[in-house]
Design an enzyme around this catalytic site. Sequence first.
Site, PDB file in Angstrom:
ATOM      1  N   ARG A 136       0.600  -1.291  -0.006  1.00  0.00           N
ATOM      2  CA  ARG A 136      -0.255  -0.010   0.025  1.00  0.00           C
ATOM      3  C   ARG A 136       0.720   1.474  -0.057  1.00  0.00           C
ATOM      4  O   ARG A 136       0.424   2.178   0.409  1.00  0.00           O
ATOM      5  CB  ARG A 136      -1.160   0.038   1.097  1.00  0.00           C
ATOM      6  N   LYS A 158       3.791  11.391 -11.600  1.00  0.00           N
ATOM      7  CA  LYS A 158       2.804  10.488 -12.655  1.00  0.00           C
ATOM      8  C   LYS A 158       3.478   8.981 -12.722  1.00  0.00           C
ATOM      9  O   LYS A 158       4.858   9.163 -13.329  1.00  0.00           O
ATOM     10  CB  LYS A 158       2.773  10.949 -13.922  1.00  0.00           C
ATOM     11  N   GLU A 200      10.825  16.634 -25.668  1.00  0.00           N
ATOM     12  CA  GLU A 200      10.219  17.077 -24.636  1.00  0.00           C
ATOM     13  C   GLU A 200      10.583  18.704 -24.251  1.00  0.00           C
ATOM     14  O   GLU A 200       9.799  19.491 -23.737  1.00  0.00           O
ATOM     15  CB  GLU A 200      10.258  16.292 -23.473  1.00  0.00           C
ATOM     16  N   LYS A 242       7.854  22.700 -15.249  1.00  0.00           N
ATOM     17  CA  LYS A 242       7.033  21.305 -14.775  1.00  0.00           C
ATOM     18  C   LYS A 242       6.514  21.539 -13.173  1.00  0.00           C
ATOM     19  O   LYS A 242       5.446  21.339 -13.157  1.00  0.00           O
ATOM     20  CB  LYS A 242       7.708  19.984 -14.941  1.00  0.00           C
ATOM     21  N   GLU A 252      -4.012  16.607 -12.487  1.00  0.00           N
ATOM     22  CA  GLU A 252      -4.456  16.651 -13.805  1.00  0.00           C
ATOM     23  C   GLU A 252      -5.827  16.984 -14.185  1.00  0.00           C
ATOM     24  O   GLU A 252      -6.655  16.372 -14.716  1.00  0.00           O
ATOM     25  CB  GLU A 252      -3.982  15.599 -14.847  1.00  0.00           C
ATOM     26  N   ARG A 256      -2.793  21.006 -15.994  1.00  0.00           N
ATOM     27  CA  ARG A 256      -1.551  19.870 -16.003  1.00  0.00           C
ATOM     28  C   ARG A 256      -1.871  19.361 -17.590  1.00  0.00           C
ATOM     29  O   ARG A 256      -0.819  18.668 -18.191  1.00  0.00           O
ATOM     30  CB  ARG A 256      -1.546  18.737 -15.006  1.00  0.00           C
ATOM     31  N   ASN A 260       0.440  17.610 -21.883  1.00  0.00           N
ATOM     32  CA  ASN A 260       0.379  16.488 -23.091  1.00  0.00           C
ATOM     33  C   ASN A 260       0.208  17.043 -24.539  1.00  0.00           C
ATOM     34  O   ASN A 260      -0.220  16.385 -25.342  1.00  0.00           O
ATOM     35  CB  ASN A 260      -0.942  16.051 -22.643  1.00  0.00           C
ATOM     36  N   HIS A 263       0.832  14.682 -27.086  1.00  0.00           N
ATOM     37  CA  HIS A 263       0.896  13.413 -26.638  1.00  0.00           C
ATOM     38  C   HIS A 263      -0.492  12.742 -27.231  1.00  0.00           C
ATOM     39  O   HIS A 263      -0.506  11.413 -27.136  1.00  0.00           O
ATOM     40  CB  HIS A 263       0.748  13.446 -25.080  1.00  0.00           C
ATOM     41  N   HIS A 267       0.892   9.375 -28.279  1.00  0.00           N
ATOM     42  CA  HIS A 267       0.360   8.291 -27.517  1.00  0.00           C
ATOM     43  C   HIS A 267      -0.226   7.140 -28.562  1.00  0.00           C
ATOM     44  O   HIS A 267       0.153   5.843 -28.413  1.00  0.00           O
ATOM     45  CB  HIS A 267      -0.397   8.330 -26.315  1.00  0.00           C
ATOM     46  N   HIS A 280       9.639   7.266 -27.008  1.00  0.00           N
ATOM     47  CA  HIS A 280       8.344   7.900 -26.728  1.00  0.00           C
ATOM     48  C   HIS A 280       8.716   9.383 -27.142  1.00  0.00           C
ATOM     49  O   HIS A 280       7.738  10.119 -27.931  1.00  0.00           O
ATOM     50  CB  HIS A 280       8.302   8.222 -25.162  1.00  0.00           C
TER      51      HIS A 280
HETATM   52  P1  NAD Z   1      14.004   4.865 -21.456  1.00  0.00           P
HETATM   53  O1  NAD Z   1      13.762   4.662 -20.013  1.00  0.00           O
HETATM   54  O2  NAD Z   1      13.300   3.558 -22.132  1.00  0.00           O
HETATM   55  O3  NAD Z   1      15.325   5.157 -21.851  1.00  0.00           O
HETATM   56  C1  NAD Z   1      15.784   5.046 -22.829  1.00  0.00           C
HETATM   57  C2  NAD Z   1      16.939   3.984 -23.185  1.00  0.00           C
HETATM   58  O4  NAD Z   1      18.133   4.794 -22.694  1.00  0.00           O
HETATM   59  C3  NAD Z   1      17.123   2.753 -22.499  1.00  0.00           C
HETATM   60  O5  NAD Z   1      17.626   1.840 -23.303  1.00  0.00           O
HETATM   61  C4  NAD Z   1      17.881   3.079 -21.380  1.00  0.00           C
HETATM   62  O6  NAD Z   1      18.405   1.828 -20.716  1.00  0.00           O
HETATM   63  C5  NAD Z   1      18.850   4.094 -21.849  1.00  0.00           C
HETATM   64  N1  NAD Z   1      19.455   4.914 -20.751  1.00  0.00           N
HETATM   65  C6  NAD Z   1      18.856   5.806 -19.779  1.00  0.00           C
HETATM   66  N2  NAD Z   1      20.031   6.563 -19.306  1.00  0.00           N
HETATM   67  C7  NAD Z   1      21.016   6.063 -19.939  1.00  0.00           C
HETATM   68  C8  NAD Z   1      22.498   6.931 -19.908  1.00  0.00           C
HETATM   69  N3  NAD Z   1      22.660   7.830 -19.273  1.00  0.00           N
HETATM   70  N4  NAD Z   1      23.401   6.285 -20.940  1.00  0.00           N
HETATM   71  C9  NAD Z   1      22.838   5.339 -21.707  1.00  0.00           C
HETATM   72  N5  NAD Z   1      22.044   4.742 -21.893  1.00  0.00           N
HETATM   73  C10 NAD Z   1      20.990   5.124 -20.960  1.00  0.00           C
HETATM   74  O7  NAD Z   1      13.072   5.938 -22.243  1.00  0.00           O
HETATM   75  P2  NAD Z   1      13.004   7.574 -21.792  1.00  0.00           P
HETATM   76  O8  NAD Z   1      12.998   8.200 -23.116  1.00  0.00           O
HETATM   77  O9  NAD Z   1      13.729   7.873 -20.660  1.00  0.00           O
HETATM   78  O10 NAD Z   1      11.517   7.546 -20.859  1.00  0.00           O
HETATM   79  C11 NAD Z   1      10.176   7.457 -21.745  1.00  0.00           C
HETATM   80  C12 NAD Z   1       9.168   7.149 -21.014  1.00  0.00           C
HETATM   81  O11 NAD Z   1       8.736   8.070 -20.026  1.00  0.00           O
HETATM   82  C13 NAD Z   1       7.843   6.665 -21.427  1.00  0.00           C
HETATM   83  O12 NAD Z   1       7.456   5.401 -20.980  1.00  0.00           O
HETATM   84  C14 NAD Z   1       7.017   7.739 -21.125  1.00  0.00           C
HETATM   85  O13 NAD Z   1       5.681   7.320 -21.271  1.00  0.00           O
HETATM   86  C15 NAD Z   1       7.592   8.108 -19.941  1.00  0.00           C
HETATM   87  N6  NAD Z   1       7.052   9.588 -19.632  1.00  0.00           N
HETATM   88  C16 NAD Z   1       6.702   9.613 -18.257  1.00  0.00           C
HETATM   89  C17 NAD Z   1       6.314  11.029 -17.843  1.00  0.00           C
HETATM   90  C18 NAD Z   1       5.745  11.232 -16.469  1.00  0.00           C
HETATM   91  O14 NAD Z   1       5.410  12.310 -16.144  1.00  0.00           O
HETATM   92  N7  NAD Z   1       5.657  10.145 -15.613  1.00  0.00           N
HETATM   93  C19 NAD Z   1       6.462  12.102 -18.557  1.00  0.00           C
HETATM   94  C20 NAD Z   1       7.282  11.835 -19.888  1.00  0.00           C
HETATM   95  C21 NAD Z   1       7.334  10.524 -20.243  1.00  0.00           C
HETATM   96  N1  GLY Z   2       4.229  14.320 -19.000  1.00  0.00           N
HETATM   97  C1  GLY Z   2       2.971  14.827 -18.771  1.00  0.00           C
HETATM   98  C2  GLY Z   2       2.758  15.116 -17.251  1.00  0.00           C
HETATM   99  O1  GLY Z   2       3.421  14.812 -16.463  1.00  0.00           O
HETATM  100  O2  GLY Z   2       1.666  15.786 -16.806  1.00  0.00           O
END
Ligand code: NAD
Ligand code: GLY
Length: 381
Positions: A136, A158, A200, A242, A252, A256, A260, A263, A267, A280
């Site tokens: 939890r 998020k 982004e 942010k 949101e 917020r 997006n 997105h 998405h 992404h």
């Molecule tokens: P990811 O986590 O898949 O990382 C991309 C690649 O880079 C992976 O292979 C990882 O192993 C590698 N990597 C990461 N750091 C590294 C480094 N310093 N050196 C070498 N390799 C490295 O993808 P991402 O682009 O980081 O994140 C995308 C995700 O984030 C999506 O799932 C998206 O939905 C999510 N997201 C979430 C929010 C939120 O508010 N929670 C906002 C935007 C995106």
């Molecule tokens: N990336 C969208 C949010 O955090 O609201």
Amino acid sequence: MRTGTVDRSISQFSVRLPQRDDASTRSYPIYIGQGVLSMIAPAVSERGLPKRIVIVSDEHTASLYGDRVHAGFVNFGFRADRIELPAGERNKTPDTVRSIYDKLHALRAGRDSLLVAVGGGVIGDITGYAAATYLRGIPYVQVPTSLLAQVDSSVGGKVGVNLPYGKNLIGAFYQPACVFIDVGTLSTLPGRELRSGLAEVVKYGAILDAALFDLLERDFDGLLHPDLHLYPDIVKRCCELKASVVAKDEHEAGLREILNFGHTVGHAIEASTGYATYTHGEAITYGMIAETYLSVTERSLPADEAGRIIRLLDRLGPAPFRNDIGIDTMYQAMFGDKKVRSGNIRFSLLTGIGACTFGHTPGEEAIKNSLRQLVSHVKEQ
Ligand code: NAD
Ligand code: GLY
């Protein structure tokens, strides 16, 4: 502990969250700079967080940075265990979260444990969701190592995972206890991932900050071939933007949604391609191009400003767009978006560079037209 006041290369500010009914203050710090990895264990200790640590990373970030973070905790006298997950968006699933629960159980990790997410946005989102739900809820901290995670996903709480028919459909709003951003980790980031994170960054300029947008137009080449000196200020600016939005609308309920921009289409592209073709950041680059066209028709975004946005996005040079996804497939996939209300697909759209509004529900023909414009734009390149 080294902080912004002691070590000028590391800056610190707080994300302040809306008060709850009990009027308690809620906030958490973000540390940004070079060398932040070495301050994680002392900072966790100073903030009174649990000393039973489980570090979650992926197959790339485990050896690159997880080892160093682990050694930092052990040297500081913490018990620290490790969980290593397969890398990539395709693994951002309920099954992967289940594998974390199983490992935490095997480690006998109780409520006095702290999860430490070391990796990109995938690791941050999965780990945060596991933390939100295991027993939890247990605390977690974010150690984002990709640019995308540093400027966006590690801040704001998020957390979640994908389902085959939609992005992030399972999740929670669950804030981290701290965010540790070491911009030095960007030196090992593959170019494709750097460009994904820059998408982004362009988003923040487009929706909230015309001065940031101008700076990106001017310095883009330096950012692409990464001049790491440019990054601390840019990462900090994005986190501030942010944090300012999350402070007004944590869950949101309205504002917020502007985060997006790009997105709704992005998405849909990710879901239509099984989360396997585009990163992404690439998907939302295409999404921002389509939603910029939509902003011209639906929100009177001036054509010259739309042109500047699309030209900047073109400079990211994303992977070739697969025109075979099909307009109808993309359109239908948008109904899987979390923002859909009463059967209407919602968009955040621009009225100018640095100005975004939310909650727009264009008709089917307008949406499909923007997708056609996207497809013909990428074909022309
Ligand atoms: P990811 O986590 O898949 O990382 C991309 C690649 O880079 C992976 O292979 C990882 O192993 C590698 N990597 C990461 N750091 C590294 C480094 N310093 N050196 C070498 N390799 C490295 O993808 P991402 O682009 O980081 O994140 C995308 C995700 O984030 C999506 O799932 C998206 O939905 C999510 N997201 C979430 C929010 C939120 O508010 N929670 C906002 C935007 C995106
Ligand atoms: N990336 C969208 C949010 O955090 O609201």
